[in-house]
Design a protein around this motif. Structure first.
Motif, PDB file in Angstrom:
ATOM      1  N   UNK A   8       0.809  -1.228   0.000  1.00 44.67           N
ATOM      2  CA  UNK A   8       0.000   0.000   0.000  1.00 44.67           C
ATOM      3  C   UNK A   8       0.841   1.278   0.000  1.00 44.67           C
ATOM      4  N   UNK A   9       1.938   1.284   0.738  1.00 48.71           N
ATOM      5  CA  UNK A   9       2.808   2.460   0.746  1.00 48.71           C
ATOM      6  C   UNK A   9       3.428   2.665  -0.637  1.00 48.71           C
ATOM      7  N   UNK A  10       3.847   1.570  -1.259  1.00 44.94           N
ATOM      8  CA  UNK A  10       4.372   1.655  -2.627  1.00 44.94           C
ATOM      9  C   UNK A  10       3.303   2.196  -3.580  1.00 44.94           C
ATOM     10  N   UNK A  11       2.069   1.711  -3.435  1.00 44.14           N
ATOM     11  CA  UNK A  11       0.986   2.136  -4.322  1.00 44.14           C
ATOM     12  C   UNK A  11       0.695   3.631  -4.201  1.00 44.14           C
ATOM     13  N   UNK A  12       0.738   4.146  -2.993  1.00 49.20           N
ATOM     14  CA  UNK A  12       0.536   5.587  -2.794  1.00 49.20           C
ATOM     15  C   UNK A  12       1.640   6.361  -3.509  1.00 49.20           C
ATOM     16  N   UNK A  13       2.875   5.881  -3.400  1.00 53.56           N
ATOM     17  CA  UNK A  13       3.996   6.532  -4.081  1.00 53.56           C
ATOM     18  C   UNK A  13       3.784   6.476  -5.601  1.00 53.56           C
ATOM     19  N   UNK A  17       3.206   9.620  -8.877  1.00 51.73           N
ATOM     20  CA  UNK A  17       4.045   9.855 -10.058  1.00 51.73           C
ATOM     21  C   UNK A  17       3.351  10.721 -11.098  1.00 51.73           C
ATOM     22  N   UNK A  18       2.021  10.784 -11.057  1.00 55.45           N
ATOM     23  CA  UNK A  18       1.286  11.625 -12.010  1.00 55.45           C
ATOM     24  C   UNK A  18       1.671  13.097 -11.872  1.00 55.45           C
ATOM     25  N   UNK A  19       1.912  13.541 -10.649  1.00 55.19           N
ATOM     26  CA  UNK A  19       2.252  14.943 -10.411  1.00 55.19           C
ATOM     27  C   UNK A  19       3.752  15.166 -10.201  1.00 55.19           C
ATOM     28  N   UNK A  20       4.503  14.122  -9.945  1.00 51.64           N
ATOM     29  CA  UNK A  20       5.931  14.244  -9.651  1.00 51.64           C
ATOM     30  C   UNK A  20       6.679  14.803 -10.860  1.00 51.64           C
ATOM     31  N   UNK A  21       7.428  15.878 -10.645  1.00 51.82           N
ATOM     32  CA  UNK A  21       8.266  16.499 -11.671  1.00 51.82           C
ATOM     33  C   UNK A  21       7.492  16.751 -12.969  1.00 51.82           C
ATOM     34  N   UNK A  22       6.279  17.258 -12.828  1.00 56.49           N
ATOM     35  CA  UNK A  22       5.476  17.601 -14.001  1.00 56.49           C
ATOM     36  C   UNK A  22       4.922  16.393 -14.742  1.00 56.49           C
ATOM     37  N   UNK A  23       4.933  15.235 -14.099  1.00 56.62           N
ATOM     38  CA  UNK A  23       4.352  14.038 -14.700  1.00 56.62           C
ATOM     39  C   UNK A  23       5.250  13.288 -15.666  1.00 56.62           C
ATOM     40  N   UNK A  24       6.561  13.619 -15.696  1.00 57.78           N
ATOM     41  CA  UNK A  24       7.449  12.959 -16.669  1.00 57.78           C
ATOM     42  C   UNK A  24       7.591  11.458 -16.427  1.00 57.78           C
ATOM     43  N   UNK A  25       7.254  10.991 -15.216  1.00 56.48           N
ATOM     44  CA  UNK A  25       7.382   9.563 -14.905  1.00 56.48           C
ATOM     45  C   UNK A  25       6.047   8.834 -14.832  1.00 56.48           C
ATOM     46  N   UNK A  27       4.161   7.587 -17.004  1.00 57.01           N
ATOM     47  CA  UNK A  27       4.098   6.403 -17.856  1.00 57.01           C
ATOM     48  C   UNK A  27       4.942   5.247 -17.322  1.00 57.01           C
ATOM     49  N   UNK A  28       5.710   5.483 -16.278  1.00 58.62           N
ATOM     50  CA  UNK A  28       6.597   4.454 -15.733  1.00 58.62           C
ATOM     51  C   UNK A  28       6.019   3.733 -14.512  1.00 58.62           C
ATOM     52  N   UNK A  29       4.766   3.990 -14.184  1.00 60.90           N
ATOM     53  CA  UNK A  29       4.155   3.359 -13.002  1.00 60.90           C
ATOM     54  C   UNK A  29       4.241   1.841 -13.064  1.00 60.90           C
ATOM     55  N   UNK A  30       3.861   1.298 -14.181  1.00 59.90           N
ATOM     56  CA  UNK A  30       3.886  -0.159 -14.332  1.00 59.90           C
ATOM     57  C   UNK A  30       5.310  -0.701 -14.217  1.00 59.90           C
ATOM     58  N   UNK A  31       6.262   0.006 -14.791  1.00 59.80           N
ATOM     59  CA  UNK A  31       7.660  -0.414 -14.696  1.00 59.80           C
ATOM     60  C   UNK A  31       8.113  -0.434 -13.242  1.00 59.80           C
ATOM     61  N   UNK A  32       7.791   0.616 -12.484  1.00 56.29           N
ATOM     62  CA  UNK A  32       8.180   0.641 -11.073  1.00 56.29           C
ATOM     63  C   UNK A  32       7.505  -0.483 -10.292  1.00 56.29           C
ATOM     64  N   UNK A  33       6.250  -0.745 -10.601  1.00 55.67           N
ATOM     65  CA  UNK A  33       5.554  -1.836  -9.929  1.00 55.67           C
ATOM     66  C   UNK A  33       6.289  -3.156 -10.189  1.00 55.67           C
ATOM     67  N   UNK A  34       6.735  -3.361 -11.419  1.00 50.92           N
ATOM     68  CA  UNK A  34       7.507  -4.556 -11.766  1.00 50.92           C
ATOM     69  C   UNK A  34       8.826  -4.602 -11.010  1.00 50.92           C
ATOM     70  N   UNK A  35       9.523  -3.473 -10.926  1.00 49.40           N
ATOM     71  CA  UNK A  35      10.815  -3.446 -10.224  1.00 49.40           C
ATOM     72  C   UNK A  35      10.652  -3.870  -8.762  1.00 49.40           C
ATOM     73  N   UNK A  36       9.564  -3.391  -8.135  1.00 44.28           N
ATOM     74  CA  UNK A  36       9.328  -3.748  -6.735  1.00 44.28           C
ATOM     75  C   UNK A  36       9.077  -5.237  -6.587  1.00 44.28           C
ATOM     76  N   UNK A  74      15.254  10.640  -8.584  1.00 37.29           N
ATOM     77  CA  UNK A  74      14.504  10.918  -9.812  1.00 37.29           C
ATOM     78  C   UNK A  74      14.147  12.393  -9.993  1.00 37.29           C
ATOM     79  N   UNK A  75      14.560  13.235  -9.083  1.00 37.42           N
ATOM     80  CA  UNK A  75      14.312  14.674  -9.245  1.00 37.42           C
ATOM     81  C   UNK A  75      15.130  15.191 -10.425  1.00 37.42           C
ATOM     82  N   UNK A  76      14.508  16.005 -11.221  1.00 34.80           N
ATOM     83  CA  UNK A  76      15.170  16.567 -12.394  1.00 34.80           C
ATOM     84  C   UNK A  76      15.911  17.832 -11.970  1.00 34.80           C
TER      85      UNK A  76
END
Length: 186
Positions: A8-13, A17-25, A27-36, A74-76
């Protein structure tokens, strides 16, 4: 929190990602879920069952630590221009965060063993590592067919000069998308 688990904590993070750094990441939600699922779960199990942990650390503390570190990595940087593969940068940043969060809680001797296990996971050779069958027996939901043969896109070298090094000896530059040794031989 023990009954809830770390997801659940991972899911909140991930939702953030939609708002993080203007949303540049976003599209990577699924990738991060896989990495975890692929790396975090077996690495955490390995630390808890095969390593010496001088100060006890809970699952929630480990997930909070990796999420904080990922957010920082991941901060730009202001004014930076990126010419990189976003998924590759996310994967490498995740690996660095994994090593310096989950791997940071163990003693020096255990780091060598942890390094070998994480490298086995990252090169698709986890089935050859002595600790992996124990992990699979205790974590039946882990999809060995999906995650077992998978490999990282970009791994640091095993050697710097004449010396073998661990993942702890590398930094990752997300702007240039390259691994670099913490200590230069120059």
């Amino acid at each position: 929190t023990r009954n809830v688990g770390w997801r659940p904590l991972r899911n909140v993070w991930l939702w953030g990602l939609d708002e993080f750094e203007g949303g540049i990441l976003a599209e990577q939600k699924e990738a991060f879920e896989e990495f975890f699922e692929w790396l975090f779960l077996p690495a955490m199990y390995y630390v808890q069952n095969r390593c010496r942990v001088p100060t006890p650390v809970t699952d929630m503390e480990m997930i909070a630590s990796i999420l904080r570190l990922l957010t920082c990595l991941l901060r730009v940087p202001e004014g930076a221009e990126f010419n990189w593969d976003t998924r590759k940068v996310c994967e490498c940043s995740f690996l660095k965060a994994l090593v310096w969060s989950v791997g940071a809680v163990i003693d020096g001797e255990s780091r060598v063993h942890f390094d070998k296990y994480v490298k086995a996971l990252c090169t698709g050779a986890s089935g050859e590592h002595e600790a992996h069958p124990d992990f699979l027996n205790k974590n039946r939901a882990y999809d060995q067919e999906q995650w077992g043969a998978r490999g990282c896109m970009l791994m640091p070298d095993n050697y710097v000069g004449p010396h073998e090094v661990t993942l702890f000896d590398w930094g990752f530059d997300p702007v240039k998308c390259v691994w670099y040794p913490w200590i230069s031989n120059d």
